[in-house]
Structures are given as C-alpha cells and as structure tokens.
Design an enzyme around this catalytic site. Structure first.
Site, PDB file in Angstrom:
ATOM      1  N   SER A 239      -7.807  72.246  75.985  1.00 28.29           N
ATOM      2  CA  SER A 239      -7.730  71.378  77.152  1.00 28.29           C
ATOM      3  C   SER A 239      -8.895  70.400  77.099  1.00 28.29           C
ATOM      4  O   SER A 239      -9.786  70.520  76.262  1.00 28.29           O
ATOM      5  CB  SER A 239      -7.821  72.204  78.428  1.00 28.29           C
ATOM      6  N   LYS A 240      -8.881  69.463  78.018  1.00 29.05           N
ATOM      7  CA  LYS A 240      -9.962  68.471  78.064  1.00 29.05           C
ATOM      8  C   LYS A 240     -11.325  69.139  78.157  1.00 29.05           C
ATOM      9  O   LYS A 240     -12.277  68.713  77.536  1.00 29.05           O
ATOM     10  CB  LYS A 240      -9.764  67.562  79.281  1.00 29.05           C
ATOM     11  N   ARG A 241     -11.347  70.194  78.926  1.00 28.08           N
ATOM     12  CA  ARG A 241     -12.629  70.856  79.138  1.00 28.08           C
ATOM     13  C   ARG A 241     -13.181  71.473  77.846  1.00 28.08           C
ATOM     14  O   ARG A 241     -14.358  71.533  77.603  1.00 28.08           O
ATOM     15  CB  ARG A 241     -12.498  71.927  80.221  1.00 28.08           C
TER      16      ARG A 241
END
Ligand code: GLU
Length: 462
Positions: A239-241
């Site tokens: 994910s982006k995180r």
C-alpha cells in the site's frame, strides 16, 4: 529481435510496482540487443492527465531508463483502431450489438438470480434482422464459445482458461465508437512489434481476451511473463504506506537511482545470493525466466542498506552535485573531501547525508539539554579554555590529525581522560552528542569557527 515495452496508464504517478516491470522489460531488451519501447495508455480521457505522463517521463529520466524510438500515445491512434474494428466487422469476426442498457441489466439480474456467471448471452452474434431504432450499437468480438485458451507464461508456465468460464463476446468498441482497453493493447503490442510482454500478474485475466484479439486479427502472439505482485512484510499487497508511492518520492527521500533499481531487480528475481548489481550486471544476468513464481516482499531496511552501499561508493565530487538537490552547497568548501569521507560511511540516504553536513557546517543554535548536563558535569571550562589557547597559538592546522594532536597535548598536560575534553568539545561544536570524530569536525569548520563555537558554548552553558 526482442522488443519489450512499458505501457503505463497516466492516471497517476509512476509507482514502484510499475517501475519494476519497466526495469525488467528494459533489462531484457538491453541484454538481447533488442528494443524497449514506451507506450502511454491514455485512452481513458476522464482519468488521464498530461501531468501524470510528464511525471512518468521525469521518473524515467531520473532513473536513466531510456526508451527506444518515439513514445507511442494511444490517444493518437484512433484511426488505426477504427481500421481494425472495420476489418473485423467486414470479416464477420465482430458484430454490432443493439442491446440496450435496460436489457443488459435485466440479463445480469436473471443470471445472478440463477447463480450463473454474468456474461453477455450472444443475442446479436448472428443477428441479421432489422436493428431496433434509437440504439447506438456497441461492437462485440466473436470470442470462442468453448474450448480452452492457453496462456504460455514464462513465469507461471502454461495457464489454461476455459473459454466458457471466462469469455463472452466482449465489447471492442463502445457506442460512441471508442475502442476498449484489451482491444487496443493487443493491437498496439502487435503493431509495435512487441514480442515479449513483461507485466504485473494483475493483468493475467486480461490476457485471454487479448489473445482472442490477436487471433481474430491474425497477429503473432507474444511471449508473456506475468510478474507476481510486491507484498509488504505482512504478506498483503503493497500500500502507499508501505512504499507504493510515486517513484519521485524516493528521490525526495534521498535514494539514489542505482540503489532503487538494484532494490527493485531483487524483488522477484535473484541470481544466487548476490545482492549488489550494477546496471551492467543486471543487463548481463537478468532473465525473465528466473522471475519467482511467488510474491516478493518489500523491505525498507534492504533498500536503506543498498542505498548506504551506493552512497559510500559515490565519488565526493558526485556527492557534492547530488547534495545540491537537498539544499546543501559544498562546491567551494575547501574541506569537503574530509567532510564527505567521514560522513558518507554513515548515511543511509542523501537527505540524511545533507542533514549530517548541515549539523557540522552550521553552528548550533541551541544546546541539547541532556548532552550539556552530561558533558558539562565536571567543570570543563578550564579544559576548553586550555584547548582554545592552544588553538589560538597554532599556525598549521589542516588535517584532523593536526587538531587531534592539540587535544592530546591538553589531555596529557592536564592528566585527564580523553572523554573529559571530547564530550564538552563535541557539545560545543554540534550542540549535541553524536556525529563523526571531533577532529574531523574541527578540520572541516577550521580554527576560527572552532574557537567561536567554543566561546559561544562557554557563554551559553556557564
Ligand atoms: N496500462 C496498463 C497499466 O498501467 C498496463 C498494460 C499492460 O502492461 O499490458 O496497468
């Protein structure tokens, strides 16, 4: 000749998953003396942006991944797609379907109620009656109704799809005449001479449809390599995180292009237990047949480790240039060699290196309370003054060893341990603990600045 491609949709930034398949495609083309071409899949006018296209090109430039020949933009190829739609219609391999939205919804609902797969039922496949009025038709391709479609995949092996289970006569042109995704991808890959398609395995379900198009148009089917996804440490899709961000964010964070590429090549591919690969080695050794069958795991520690390796091995003049992107200008600093030699062994990112440089070249504005407490516990002021006096009288101060010699004199004459001068001096110079050797710091900032910082520290902390 091997021709590979990278075909991003400019709906957002280039992210590292996309970059990895681009890298694989690039390496494979270069290894074979072939071509690596770039195609911008910008047909979705509502979601595409010129900005995103530019961001992708900028990322390629930063990474030094050069594509061959002109960039192809799908948005400029409507005439070509129209020609093939007409050809398929003329040959009876595609047909106009006049089903209305309401009919389609009704069909879907019935199929769902019967727990059947929702698919177009082919009601206009052999239609030769009078078309209903007021309906702009879509164009559907005649997909095989039964039998199997085999995707020969270089990573996963042969994958068989039952036509009955996965295909229907899918739309190749919408009512407004615009062609659909799988149709144009297949045409472009064929016309651009792409014979090895390396892409994420999230596209695997598109491949049978694209094969239907290849076959209908009599095009050669390329070799496919569907690359498993990148997962985070918890085994979930990145994910982006976790790091699935814009590639250019890696530049901002201080990663070197060669570190990022080296990191990516090892996500899903390996060569024995080798971890460090120069671009030349990647080109020499990469083969898509060696891509792992299972997902790879993203690790920031690994990326940091590689980046530290590449920073350590970057010549100082190059570091000076790179650091200017992080707000540090060392071009005319006469002690930059000493400074960078000392710091580049310690930095994980260029940003960190820039911060380390600033912590030395910029005088502290305040003093860390804890550090002062510890360093000024005994009374270090006579020691600092003794050292200051020696500094003032010294004439030949160039190297860290010159400063070290003076510190040693003080230690010997005052019969104290090294820490007694080292700790307060460090706090005086940097305002806190940590950092490289003190003699290095002094050699870099020079005699006058050292004296000034000592005097300031004494004033502030006595
Ligand atoms: N445009 C597609 C994407 O950005 C890739 C198409 C392909 O590689 O076949 O996901």
């Amino acid at each position: 000749m091997v021709v590979t491609r990278f075909a991003p949709s400019p709906t957002g930034y280039l992210h590292i998953g996309g970059l990895r398949t681009a890298l694989f495609s690039y390496l494979w083309a270069r290894k074979n003396g072939g071509k690596f071409v770039l195609r911008i899949e910008d047909t979705d006018k509502a979601r595409n942006s010129e900005e995103a296209t530019q961001a992708i090109l900028k990322a390629f430039e930063w990474l030094g991944l050069e594509a061959d020949g002109e960039i192809t933009y799908q948005s400029k190829r409507d005439d070509i797609y129209a020609k093939y739609i007409k050809q398929l219609l003329d040959e009876g391999k595609a047909y106009k379907c006049y089903m209305s939205k309401e009919e389609l919804t009704e069909l879907r609902e019935t199929q769902m109620a019967n727990k059947e797969r929702t698919k177009y039922d082919g009601r206009y496949r052999d239609f030769d009656g009078t078309p209903p009025e007021g309906v702009e038709p879509v164009i559907r391709i005649k997909a095989p109704l039964s039998g199997e479609i085999i995707v020969k995949d270089g990573v996963k092996g042969d994958i068989s799809f039952q036509a009955e289970d996965i295909l229907d006569d899918f739309v190749i042109a919408r009512a407004d005449g615009s062609p659909t995704y799988n149709f144009v991808v297949a045409i472009d890959d064929a016309l651009m001479g792409i014979n090895e398609v390396i892409r994420g395995d999230d596209h695997l379900s598109n491949t049978p449809k694209q094969i239907v198009v290849y076959e209908a148009l009599g095009f050669d089917i390329p070799a496919f390599y569907h690359v498993p996804m990148i997962h985070n440490s918890k085994g979930k899709k990145l994910s982006k995180r976790d790091g699935a961000t814009d590639v250019m964010a890696y530049k901002e964070m201080g990663y070197k292009p060669e570190a990022l590429l080296n990191f990516l090549v090892r996500l899903g591919w390996s060569h024995g237990d080798q971890e460090i690969f120069s671009m030349e080695e990647m080109i020499e050794l990469f083969n898509p047949k060696d891509i792992n069958k299972s997902a790879s795991i993203y690790s920031t520690d690994k990326l940091d480790w590689l980046n530290a390796h590449y920073i350590k091995n970057t010549p100082n003049n190059e570091l000076v240039e790179l650091l200017s992107d992080y707000g540090v200008v060392l071009t005319s600093h006469d002690k930059k060699e000493i400074l960078l030699d000392a710091l580049k062994e310690r930095a994980k990112t260029l940003k960190e290196l820039a911060e380390m440089v600033n912590e030395i070249v910029i005088a502290p504005e305040s003093y860390d309370e804890k550090a002062v407490k510890k360093a000024f516990k005994g009374d270090p002021i006579p020691i600092l003054n003794a050292f200051g006096a020696k500094l003032t009288n010294a004439t030949e101060l160039h190297l860290p060893s010159d400063y070290h010699a003076l510190m040693e004199e003080v230690v010997n004459e005052m019969e104290i341990g090294f820490g007694k001068i080292g700790m307060p001096l460090r706090v005086a110079l940097l305002g806190k603990m940590g950092g490289p050797n003190i003699d290095v710091i002094m050699a870099v900032i020079g005699k006058e600045e050292t004296l000034l910082r000592i005097a300031n520290a004494i004033t502030a902390n006595s």
